[in-house]
Design an enzyme around this catalytic site. Structure first.
Site, PDB file in Angstrom:
ATOM      1  CG  LEU A 227      -1.935   1.169   1.492  1.00  0.00           C
ATOM      2  CD1 LEU A 227      -2.845   1.234   0.321  1.00  0.00           C
ATOM      3  CD2 LEU A 227      -2.638   1.168   2.645  1.00  0.00           C
ATOM      4  CG  ASP A 228      -0.685   4.556  -0.181  1.00  0.00           C
ATOM      5  OD1 ASP A 228      -1.235   4.753  -1.462  1.00  0.00           O
ATOM      6  OD2 ASP A 228      -1.258   4.842   0.605  1.00  0.00           O
ATOM      7  CD  GLU A 229       5.474   0.275   2.133  1.00  0.00           C
ATOM      8  OE1 GLU A 229       6.356  -0.507   1.424  1.00  0.00           O
ATOM      9  OE2 GLU A 229       5.099   0.257   3.105  1.00  0.00           O
TER      10      GLU A 229
END
Length: 269
Positions: A227-229
């Site tokens: 997530l969001d990386e």
């Protein structure tokens, strides 16, 4: 960009790469329009190059150029991609209730600022339907309620398969599953309203405020299972306007083949 091709080359840095690439373009009757390159370490590091060149009757010449690339550039242990710049990428958009990023992309596309076609907009709500249709773009409503998103993702994949070259999440407020990413088969670009990697997930502005942060912004990145990386394409500071601008620039650079992904990094030319 009729009869213009974009060649991306990347791999282990070594002497002679630039000479090999430019010689290959020359012997295939191409004329280099722009050339950008980057090495993260000249002594055994990684090399990245983007070349745009003009070649009359490019479509007919592409098979011979690709064969030459396989024989020459692949032999150097390098990877390459070659794209015809006259063929715009197909960009599907996923959206929710917030419309500012979606409308920015649609407006820039209509003005000819984004070198893409938009085969569809998919949303889990209907409030943006009329706006989307006013641009002459098909709109599809795929509800996505509850913790189990399997049916919704299956329907979205059905719509996307064979119809898109990349997907943009224009404030699509749903978490994309790893299975979806495995099956979609094309890059997915997201806009996140904070400076990643800080404040991942939901409500980043509240988290930033609680932390006492004085400057917030927006990050556009490729979506991965973490997530969001995913690899970051572009960032800027402050508010909704910046979200629109950052996402639009990221889309434009991806559509123009200016972004090379390297692990969890990107090189943007």
């Amino acid at each position: 960009m009729r009869d213009h091709a974009c060649l991306i080359v990347h791999g282990p840095d070594q002497p002679g790469i630039v000479a090999a690439v430019t010689a290959l373009i020359t012997r295939n009757s191409g004329n280099i329009v722009s050339l950008d390159q980057y090495s993260d370490d000249a002594n055994g590091g990684a090399f990245f190059q983007r070349v745009v060149f003009h070649r009359p009757d490019l479509t007919a010449a592409l098979p011979d150029i690709e064969a030459d690339l396989t024989a020459t550039i692949t032999a150097l242990g390098l990877e390459w991609t070659l794209t015809d710049q006259s063929v715009p990428k197909r960009m599907a958009i996923l959206a929710s209730t917030s419309d500012h990023c979606l409308l920015e992309l649609l407006w820039r596309h209509r003005r000819g600022e984004l070198p893409v076609t938009i085969p569809m907009v998919i949303s889990n709500h209907t409030n943006v339907a009329e706006d989307v249709r006013s641009f002459g773009i098909p709109f599809f409503h795929v509800p996505s309620q509850g913790p189990d998103k399997t049916a919704a993702e299956a329907k979205i994949l059905e719509l996307l398969t064979g119809n898109t070259d990349f997907v943009v999440l224009a404030r699509y407020m749903q978490i994309i599953s790893e299975d979806f990413l495995d099956n979609v088969g094309v890059p997915v670009i997201n806009i996140h309203h904070s400076f990643l990697p800080a404040f991942i997930g939901a409500a980043p502005y509240r988290k930033a405020k609680d932390r006492g942060v004085k400057l917030i912004g927006a990050t556009s990145h490729y979506v991965t299972k973490d997530l969001d990386e995913g690899p970051i394409i572009e960032q800027d500071a402050r508010g909704a306007y910046v979200e629109r601008a950052v996402l639009s620039r990221a889309v434009q650079w991806h559509a123009q083949d200016r972004v090379i992904r390297h692990g969890n990094h990107t090189i943007v030319f």
